[in-house]
Design an enzyme around this catalytic site. Structure first.
Site, short mmCIF file in Angstrom:
data_model
loop_
_atom_site.label_atom_id
_atom_site.label_comp_id
_atom_site.label_asym_id
_atom_site.label_seq_id
_atom_site.Cartn_x
_atom_site.Cartn_y
_atom_site.Cartn_z
CE1 TYR A 144 15.28 25.63 20.29
CE2 TYR A 144 13.59 23.62 19.83
CZ TYR A 144 14.61 24.30 19.65
OH TYR A 144 15.30 23.83 18.57
CE LYS A 195 27.02 35.92 20.02
NZ LYS A 195 28.11 36.17 19.31
CG ASP A 228 30.60 33.77 17.83
OD1 ASP A 228 30.70 33.64 19.02
OD2 ASP A 228 30.68 35.08 17.46
CG ASP A 252 18.40 22.66 17.28
OD1 ASP A 252 18.21 21.39 17.18
OD2 ASP A 252 17.70 23.59 16.32
CG ASP A 256 21.74 19.23 13.72
OD1 ASP A 256 21.50 18.49 14.44
OD2 ASP A 256 21.00 19.61 12.70
C1 IPM Z 1 16.25 18.38 17.65
C2 IPM Z 1 15.32 18.87 16.81
C3 IPM Z 1 13.97 19.43 17.21
C4 IPM Z 1 14.69 20.63 18.04
C5 IPM Z 1 12.99 19.67 16.34
C6 IPM Z 1 12.26 18.70 15.65
C7 IPM Z 1 11.54 20.30 17.08
O1 IPM Z 1 15.95 19.65 15.62
O2 IPM Z 1 15.69 17.47 18.30
O3 IPM Z 1 17.25 18.76 17.76
O4 IPM Z 1 14.64 21.78 17.39
O5 IPM Z 1 14.72 20.65 19.05
MG MG Z 2 17.99 19.72 16.03
#
Ligand code: IPM
Ligand code: MG
Length: 372
Positions: A144, A195, A228, A252, A256
Protein backbone atom coordinates in the site's frame (compact mmCIF):
# COMPACT_ATOMS: atom_id res chain seq x y z
CA UNK A 1 -18.71 11.87 39.36
CA UNK A 2 -17.72 10.64 35.92
CA UNK A 3 -14.81 8.21 36.03
CA UNK A 4 -14.03 7.90 32.34
CA UNK A 5 -13.49 10.88 30.10
CA UNK A 6 -12.46 11.00 26.51
CA UNK A 7 -12.49 13.11 23.40
CA UNK A 8 -13.43 11.62 20.08
CA UNK A 9 -13.45 13.00 16.60
CA UNK A 10 -16.37 11.65 14.59
CA UNK A 11 -15.80 11.53 10.85
CA UNK A 12 -19.03 10.22 9.29
CA UNK A 13 -17.70 10.39 5.72
CA UNK A 14 -19.70 9.19 2.73
CA UNK A 15 -22.49 6.83 1.73
CA UNK A 16 -24.19 5.29 4.74
CA UNK A 17 -21.53 6.86 7.03
CA UNK A 18 -23.66 9.86 8.07
CA UNK A 19 -26.72 7.69 8.85
CA UNK A 20 -24.90 5.18 11.02
CA UNK A 21 -23.05 8.07 12.64
CA UNK A 22 -26.37 9.62 13.67
CA UNK A 23 -27.41 6.37 15.31
CA UNK A 24 -24.07 6.27 17.09
CA UNK A 25 -24.56 9.80 18.45
CA UNK A 26 -27.82 8.63 19.97
CA UNK A 27 -25.94 5.82 21.67
CA UNK A 28 -23.15 8.11 22.89
CA UNK A 29 -25.71 10.49 24.39
CA UNK A 30 -27.43 7.63 26.15
CA UNK A 31 -24.15 6.24 27.47
CA UNK A 32 -23.17 9.73 28.65
CA UNK A 33 -26.49 10.24 30.43
CA UNK A 34 -26.70 6.81 32.03
CA UNK A 35 -23.18 5.62 32.79
CA UNK A 36 -19.96 6.88 34.29
CA UNK A 37 -18.51 8.07 31.01
CA UNK A 38 -18.22 11.56 29.69
CA UNK A 39 -17.35 11.77 26.03
CA UNK A 40 -16.59 15.01 24.29
CA UNK A 41 -17.53 14.71 20.65
CA UNK A 42 -16.36 16.77 17.73
CA UNK A 43 -17.48 16.09 14.19
CA UNK A 44 -15.93 16.89 10.84
CA UNK A 45 -15.72 15.99 7.17
CA UNK A 46 -13.69 13.26 5.54
CA UNK A 47 -13.53 11.55 2.14
CA UNK A 48 -15.86 12.64 -0.63
CA UNK A 49 -17.82 14.85 1.74
CA UNK A 50 -14.64 16.78 2.48
CA UNK A 51 -13.65 16.87 -1.18
CA UNK A 52 -17.01 18.39 -2.13
CA UNK A 53 -16.47 21.26 0.27
CA UNK A 54 -12.69 21.67 0.43
CA UNK A 55 -11.32 20.04 -2.73
CA UNK A 56 -9.38 17.60 -0.61
CA UNK A 57 -10.50 14.38 1.12
CA UNK A 58 -8.67 15.35 4.32
CA UNK A 59 -7.84 18.91 5.36
CA UNK A 60 -4.82 19.72 7.55
CA UNK A 61 -7.23 21.03 10.12
CA UNK A 62 -9.07 17.70 10.38
CA UNK A 63 -5.77 15.84 10.52
CA UNK A 64 -4.73 18.07 13.42
CA UNK A 65 -7.98 17.35 15.21
CA UNK A 66 -7.44 13.63 14.65
CA UNK A 67 -3.98 13.84 16.19
CA UNK A 68 -5.19 15.63 19.30
CA UNK A 69 -8.29 13.52 19.95
CA UNK A 70 -8.16 10.35 22.07
CA UNK A 71 -9.52 8.52 19.06
CA UNK A 72 -11.19 8.93 15.71
CA UNK A 73 -14.39 7.09 14.86
CA UNK A 74 -14.87 7.03 11.13
CA UNK A 75 -17.97 5.95 9.21
CA UNK A 76 -16.89 5.15 5.68
CA UNK A 77 -15.47 6.83 2.59
CA UNK A 78 -16.10 6.55 -1.14
CA UNK A 79 -18.91 6.58 -3.65
CA UNK A 80 -19.59 6.24 -7.38
CA UNK A 81 -19.53 10.01 -7.93
CA UNK A 82 -15.87 10.08 -6.88
CA UNK A 83 -14.70 7.16 -9.01
CA UNK A 84 -13.16 9.35 -11.71
CA UNK A 85 -11.38 11.83 -9.47
CA UNK A 86 -7.59 12.05 -9.73
CA UNK A 87 -5.88 9.41 -7.55
CA UNK A 88 -4.48 11.92 -5.00
CA UNK A 89 -7.89 13.30 -4.08
CA UNK A 90 -9.94 10.11 -4.10
CA UNK A 91 -11.87 9.66 -0.83
CA UNK A 92 -9.81 6.56 0.06
CA UNK A 93 -6.64 8.69 0.22
CA UNK A 94 -8.02 10.30 3.40
CA UNK A 95 -8.19 6.96 5.14
CA UNK A 96 -4.70 5.99 4.02
CA UNK A 97 -3.30 9.35 5.12
CA UNK A 98 -4.92 9.09 8.54
CA UNK A 99 -3.52 5.59 8.98
CA UNK A 100 -0.03 6.67 7.94
CA UNK A 101 0.14 10.03 9.74
CA UNK A 102 -1.11 8.56 13.01
CA UNK A 103 1.07 5.47 12.47
CA UNK A 104 -1.86 3.14 13.08
CA UNK A 105 -0.02 -0.01 12.14
CA UNK A 106 -2.09 -2.61 13.96
CA UNK A 107 -5.50 -3.16 12.44
CA UNK A 108 -7.68 -5.45 14.53
CA UNK A 109 -10.62 -6.89 12.58
CA UNK A 110 -12.76 -9.26 14.57
CA UNK A 111 -15.10 -11.62 12.72
CA UNK A 112 -17.52 -13.07 15.17
CA UNK A 113 -20.70 -14.99 14.52
CA UNK A 114 -23.50 -13.68 16.71
CA UNK A 115 -25.69 -16.48 18.06
CA UNK A 116 -28.85 -14.74 16.92
CA UNK A 117 -27.49 -14.61 13.38
CA UNK A 118 -25.77 -17.92 12.81
CA UNK A 119 -28.17 -18.78 9.97
CA UNK A 120 -27.30 -15.56 8.15
CA UNK A 121 -23.93 -16.87 6.91
CA UNK A 122 -23.56 -18.10 3.36
CA UNK A 123 -21.84 -21.18 4.85
CA UNK A 124 -23.70 -23.99 6.64
CA UNK A 125 -24.47 -22.93 10.18
CA UNK A 126 -22.54 -25.79 11.84
CA UNK A 127 -19.37 -24.62 10.08
CA UNK A 128 -19.62 -21.06 11.41
CA UNK A 129 -21.56 -21.45 14.66
CA UNK A 130 -19.43 -20.03 17.47
CA UNK A 131 -16.78 -18.77 15.06
CA UNK A 132 -14.68 -16.00 16.57
CA UNK A 133 -11.62 -14.88 14.61
CA UNK A 134 -9.41 -11.83 14.69
CA UNK A 135 -7.55 -10.78 11.59
CA UNK A 136 -4.65 -8.58 12.63
CA UNK A 137 -3.65 -6.69 9.53
CA UNK A 138 -0.49 -4.61 9.19
CA UNK A 139 -1.83 -1.24 8.09
CA UNK A 140 0.92 1.26 7.38
CA UNK A 141 3.37 -0.70 5.26
CA UNK A 142 3.59 -3.31 2.54
CA UNK A 143 2.44 -2.75 -1.00
CA UNK A 144 0.00 0.00 0.00
CA UNK A 145 2.87 2.36 0.75
CA UNK A 146 6.01 0.74 -0.70
CA UNK A 147 8.32 2.61 -3.09
CA UNK A 148 8.90 2.67 -5.98
CA UNK A 149 5.34 3.10 -7.10
CA UNK A 150 3.64 4.78 -10.00
CA UNK A 151 2.74 4.45 -13.65
CA UNK A 152 5.47 5.15 -16.18
CA UNK A 153 5.94 5.08 -19.89
CA UNK A 154 8.31 2.54 -21.38
CA UNK A 155 10.60 3.27 -24.35
CA UNK A 156 8.47 1.02 -26.58
CA UNK A 157 5.37 3.11 -25.82
CA UNK A 158 3.76 0.68 -23.38
CA UNK A 159 2.85 1.83 -19.90
CA UNK A 160 3.99 0.08 -16.74
CA UNK A 161 2.26 0.15 -13.32
CA UNK A 162 4.48 -0.45 -10.30
CA UNK A 163 3.87 -1.13 -6.64
CA UNK A 164 6.32 -2.57 -4.18
CA UNK A 165 5.77 -5.03 -1.37
CA UNK A 166 8.30 -4.16 1.30
CA UNK A 167 8.57 -5.00 4.99
CA UNK A 168 11.29 -4.29 7.53
CA UNK A 169 12.15 -6.27 10.65
CA UNK A 170 10.67 -3.59 12.91
CA UNK A 171 7.39 -3.45 11.05
CA UNK A 172 6.99 -7.21 11.25
CA UNK A 173 8.05 -7.54 14.86
CA UNK A 174 5.87 -4.75 16.25
CA UNK A 175 2.84 -6.27 14.57
CA UNK A 176 3.79 -9.78 15.66
CA UNK A 177 3.94 -8.63 19.30
CA UNK A 178 0.43 -7.20 19.12
CA UNK A 179 -0.77 -10.45 17.54
CA UNK A 180 0.78 -12.76 20.15
CA UNK A 181 -0.49 -10.50 22.92
CA UNK A 182 -4.04 -10.58 21.58
CA UNK A 183 -3.81 -14.38 21.27
CA UNK A 184 -2.66 -14.56 24.89
CA UNK A 185 -6.07 -13.25 25.97
CA UNK A 186 -7.87 -15.71 23.69
CA UNK A 187 -7.32 -19.29 22.52
CA UNK A 188 -3.55 -18.83 22.16
CA UNK A 189 -3.46 -19.80 18.49
CA UNK A 190 -1.72 -17.64 15.89
CA UNK A 191 -1.59 -18.21 12.14
CA UNK A 192 1.01 -16.03 10.48
CA UNK A 193 0.12 -15.59 6.82
CA UNK A 194 2.35 -14.66 3.87
CA UNK A 195 3.58 -16.03 0.54
CA UNK A 196 7.05 -17.13 1.58
CA UNK A 197 6.96 -19.58 -1.33
CA UNK A 198 7.19 -16.76 -3.90
CA UNK A 199 8.10 -13.51 -2.12
CA UNK A 200 11.26 -12.48 -0.29
CA UNK A 201 9.22 -10.12 1.90
CA UNK A 202 7.25 -13.23 2.86
CA UNK A 203 10.42 -15.15 3.72
CA UNK A 204 11.54 -12.32 5.99
CA UNK A 205 8.06 -12.12 7.51
CA UNK A 206 8.11 -15.83 8.36
CA UNK A 207 11.65 -15.74 9.79
CA UNK A 208 10.99 -12.71 11.99
CA UNK A 209 7.70 -14.05 13.33
CA UNK A 210 9.27 -17.42 14.12
CA UNK A 211 12.19 -15.72 15.86
CA UNK A 212 9.88 -13.56 17.96
CA UNK A 213 7.78 -16.58 18.81
CA UNK A 214 10.82 -18.53 19.86
CA UNK A 215 12.15 -15.68 22.02
CA UNK A 216 9.00 -14.63 23.83
CA UNK A 217 5.82 -16.45 22.95
CA UNK A 218 6.54 -20.17 22.93
CA UNK A 219 3.36 -20.82 24.91
CA UNK A 220 1.34 -19.65 21.90
CA UNK A 221 0.58 -22.17 19.17
CA UNK A 222 2.06 -20.68 15.98
CA UNK A 223 1.47 -21.94 12.44
CA UNK A 224 2.80 -20.38 9.27
CA UNK A 225 0.40 -20.48 6.36
CA UNK A 226 0.45 -19.31 2.75
CA UNK A 227 -2.13 -16.67 1.99
CA UNK A 228 -3.92 -18.65 -0.72
CA UNK A 229 -4.24 -21.65 1.55
CA UNK A 230 -5.49 -19.40 4.33
CA UNK A 231 -8.24 -18.07 2.03
CA UNK A 232 -9.28 -21.66 1.30
CA UNK A 233 -9.11 -22.78 4.94
CA UNK A 234 -11.22 -19.80 5.99
CA UNK A 235 -14.16 -20.96 3.91
CA UNK A 236 -13.54 -24.64 4.61
CA UNK A 237 -12.96 -24.78 8.35
CA UNK A 238 -12.95 -21.25 9.79
CA UNK A 239 -13.11 -22.36 13.41
CA UNK A 240 -9.50 -23.62 13.29
CA UNK A 241 -8.42 -19.96 13.48
CA UNK A 242 -8.08 -17.69 16.47
CA UNK A 243 -5.73 -14.83 15.50
CA UNK A 244 -4.44 -14.38 11.96
CA UNK A 245 -1.51 -12.00 11.55
CA UNK A 246 -0.67 -10.79 8.10
CA UNK A 247 0.49 -7.92 5.90
CA UNK A 248 -1.53 -5.06 4.51
CA UNK A 249 -2.74 -6.50 1.20
CA UNK A 250 -3.41 -10.07 2.31
CA UNK A 251 -5.09 -8.66 5.40
CA UNK A 252 -7.37 -6.52 3.26
CA UNK A 253 -8.56 -9.60 1.40
CA UNK A 254 -8.64 -12.14 4.23
CA UNK A 255 -10.51 -9.78 6.54
CA UNK A 256 -13.22 -9.34 3.91
CA UNK A 257 -13.56 -13.11 3.60
CA UNK A 258 -13.73 -13.69 7.34
CA UNK A 259 -16.17 -10.81 7.82
CA UNK A 260 -18.50 -12.12 5.16
CA UNK A 261 -18.43 -15.59 6.75
CA UNK A 262 -20.28 -14.15 9.71
CA UNK A 263 -23.21 -13.18 7.46
CA UNK A 264 -23.35 -9.88 9.22
CA UNK A 265 -20.88 -7.46 7.73
CA UNK A 266 -23.04 -4.67 9.11
CA UNK A 267 -22.18 -5.75 12.63
CA UNK A 268 -18.40 -5.83 12.63
CA UNK A 269 -16.28 -3.06 14.14
CA UNK A 270 -12.53 -2.65 13.79
CA UNK A 271 -9.70 -0.84 15.51
CA UNK A 272 -6.48 0.58 14.11
CA UNK A 273 -3.88 1.25 16.76
CA UNK A 274 -0.49 2.87 17.04
CA UNK A 275 2.16 2.37 19.69
CA UNK A 276 1.38 3.12 23.30
CA UNK A 277 3.12 6.28 24.50
CA UNK A 278 2.68 7.30 28.17
CA UNK A 279 -0.28 4.96 28.54
CA UNK A 280 -2.06 6.39 25.49
CA UNK A 281 -2.13 5.16 21.97
CA UNK A 282 -3.40 6.78 18.81
CA UNK A 283 -6.46 4.97 17.56
CA UNK A 284 -9.05 4.96 14.84
CA UNK A 285 -12.19 2.86 15.02
CA UNK A 286 -14.40 2.09 12.06
CA UNK A 287 -17.00 -0.37 10.84
CA UNK A 288 -15.61 -3.10 8.59
CA UNK A 289 -18.32 -2.39 6.02
CA UNK A 290 -17.80 0.26 3.39
CA UNK A 291 -19.87 3.23 2.29
CA UNK A 292 -22.54 1.05 0.55
CA UNK A 293 -23.62 3.80 -1.87
CA UNK A 294 -26.43 1.61 -3.23
CA UNK A 295 -28.38 1.84 0.03
CA UNK A 296 -27.18 5.27 1.23
CA UNK A 297 -29.75 7.84 2.33
CA UNK A 298 -32.54 5.30 2.72
CA UNK A 299 -32.36 4.86 6.50
CA UNK A 300 -32.01 1.09 6.07
CA UNK A 301 -28.31 0.54 6.82
CA UNK A 302 -27.25 -1.38 9.91
CA UNK A 303 -25.65 0.98 12.48
CA UNK A 304 -24.43 -1.83 14.75
CA UNK A 305 -20.87 -2.00 13.37
CA UNK A 306 -20.54 1.73 14.03
CA UNK A 307 -21.98 1.36 17.52
CA UNK A 308 -19.70 -1.57 18.31
CA UNK A 309 -16.76 0.51 17.07
CA UNK A 310 -17.57 2.90 19.89
CA UNK A 311 -17.69 -0.06 22.32
CA UNK A 312 -14.23 -1.03 21.07
CA UNK A 313 -13.03 2.54 21.70
CA UNK A 314 -14.28 2.31 25.28
CA UNK A 315 -12.44 -0.96 25.81
CA UNK A 316 -9.15 -0.31 24.01
CA UNK A 317 -8.70 3.46 24.37
CA UNK A 318 -10.53 4.32 27.58
CA UNK A 319 -9.94 0.88 29.16
CA UNK A 320 -13.51 0.98 30.38
CA UNK A 321 -14.56 -2.64 29.94
CA UNK A 322 -17.69 -2.16 31.98
CA UNK A 323 -19.41 0.39 29.76
CA UNK A 324 -18.03 -1.31 26.66
CA UNK A 325 -19.70 -4.56 27.73
CA UNK A 326 -22.87 -2.68 28.61
CA UNK A 327 -23.09 -1.49 25.04
CA UNK A 328 -22.33 -4.94 23.62
CA UNK A 329 -25.01 -6.47 25.82
CA UNK A 330 -27.48 -3.81 24.76
CA UNK A 331 -26.85 -4.72 21.12
CA UNK A 332 -27.28 -8.43 21.87
CA UNK A 333 -30.50 -7.82 23.79
CA UNK A 334 -32.03 -5.77 21.01
CA UNK A 335 -31.19 -8.55 18.55
CA UNK A 336 -32.47 -11.11 21.06
CA UNK A 337 -35.80 -9.29 21.12
CA UNK A 338 -36.03 -9.85 17.39
CA UNK A 339 -35.25 -6.40 15.96
CA UNK A 340 -33.38 -6.49 12.67
CA UNK A 341 -32.23 -4.04 10.02
CA UNK A 342 -32.75 -5.12 6.43
CA UNK A 343 -29.31 -6.70 5.92
CA UNK A 344 -29.86 -9.21 8.74
CA UNK A 345 -33.64 -9.59 8.44
CA UNK A 346 -35.03 -13.10 8.98
CA UNK A 347 -38.60 -14.28 8.73
CA UNK A 348 -40.69 -13.70 11.83
CA UNK A 349 -38.48 -10.82 13.01
CA UNK A 350 -39.19 -7.11 13.30
CA UNK A 351 -37.74 -4.99 10.50
CA UNK A 352 -36.46 -1.63 11.77
CA UNK A 353 -34.70 1.38 10.24
CA UNK A 354 -31.20 2.66 10.95
CA UNK A 355 -32.49 5.37 13.28
CA UNK A 356 -34.91 2.97 15.04
CA UNK A 357 -32.06 0.58 15.71
CA UNK A 358 -30.07 3.48 17.20
CA UNK A 359 -32.90 4.44 19.54
CA UNK A 360 -33.65 0.82 20.51
CA UNK A 361 -30.03 0.30 21.54
CA UNK A 362 -29.95 3.68 23.34
CA UNK A 363 -33.03 2.72 25.34
CA UNK A 364 -31.57 -0.66 26.15
CA UNK A 365 -28.43 1.06 27.46
CA UNK A 366 -30.64 3.09 29.79
CA UNK A 367 -32.47 -0.04 30.99
CA UNK A 368 -29.38 -2.12 31.47
CA UNK A 369 -27.38 0.63 33.17
CA UNK A 370 -29.71 0.33 36.18
CA UNK A 371 -28.47 -3.17 36.92
CA UNK A 372 -24.88 -2.88 35.69
C1 IPM B 1 -10.35 -1.46 3.96
C2 IPM B 1 -10.66 -0.82 2.65
C3 IPM B 1 -9.55 0.17 2.31
C4 IPM B 1 -8.28 -0.61 2.12
C5 IPM B 1 -9.82 1.09 1.13
C6 IPM B 1 -11.14 1.82 1.28
C7 IPM B 1 -8.70 2.06 0.92
O1 IPM B 1 -10.84 -1.79 1.67
O2 IPM B 1 -10.20 -0.72 4.95
O3 IPM B 1 -10.25 -2.68 4.00
O4 IPM B 1 -8.01 -1.16 1.03
O5 IPM B 1 -7.51 -0.70 3.07
MG1 MG C 1 -10.81 -3.75 2.39
Amino acid sequence: MKNSEGKILLLPGDGIGPEVNKALKDVINSADANTAINIEVEEDLVGGASYDKNNTPLTDDVLKKAVSADAVILGSVGGYQYDNLPFEVKPERALLKLRKELDLYANIRPAKVFDALKDASSLKSDIVEGMDIIVLRELTGGIYFGEPRGIRKLPDGQREGINTEVYTTNEIVRLGKVGFEIAEQRKKIVHSVEKANVMESGILWREEIMKLHNEKYKHIDLSNMYADNCAMQLVKQPKQFDVIITGNLFGDILSDISAELTGSLGMLPSASLGDEVNGKRKALYEPVHGSAPDIAGKNIANPIAMILSFAMFLKLSLKNNKVSELIESSVENVLGKGYRTKDIMQSGKNLVTTSDMGSLISKEIKNLSRSF
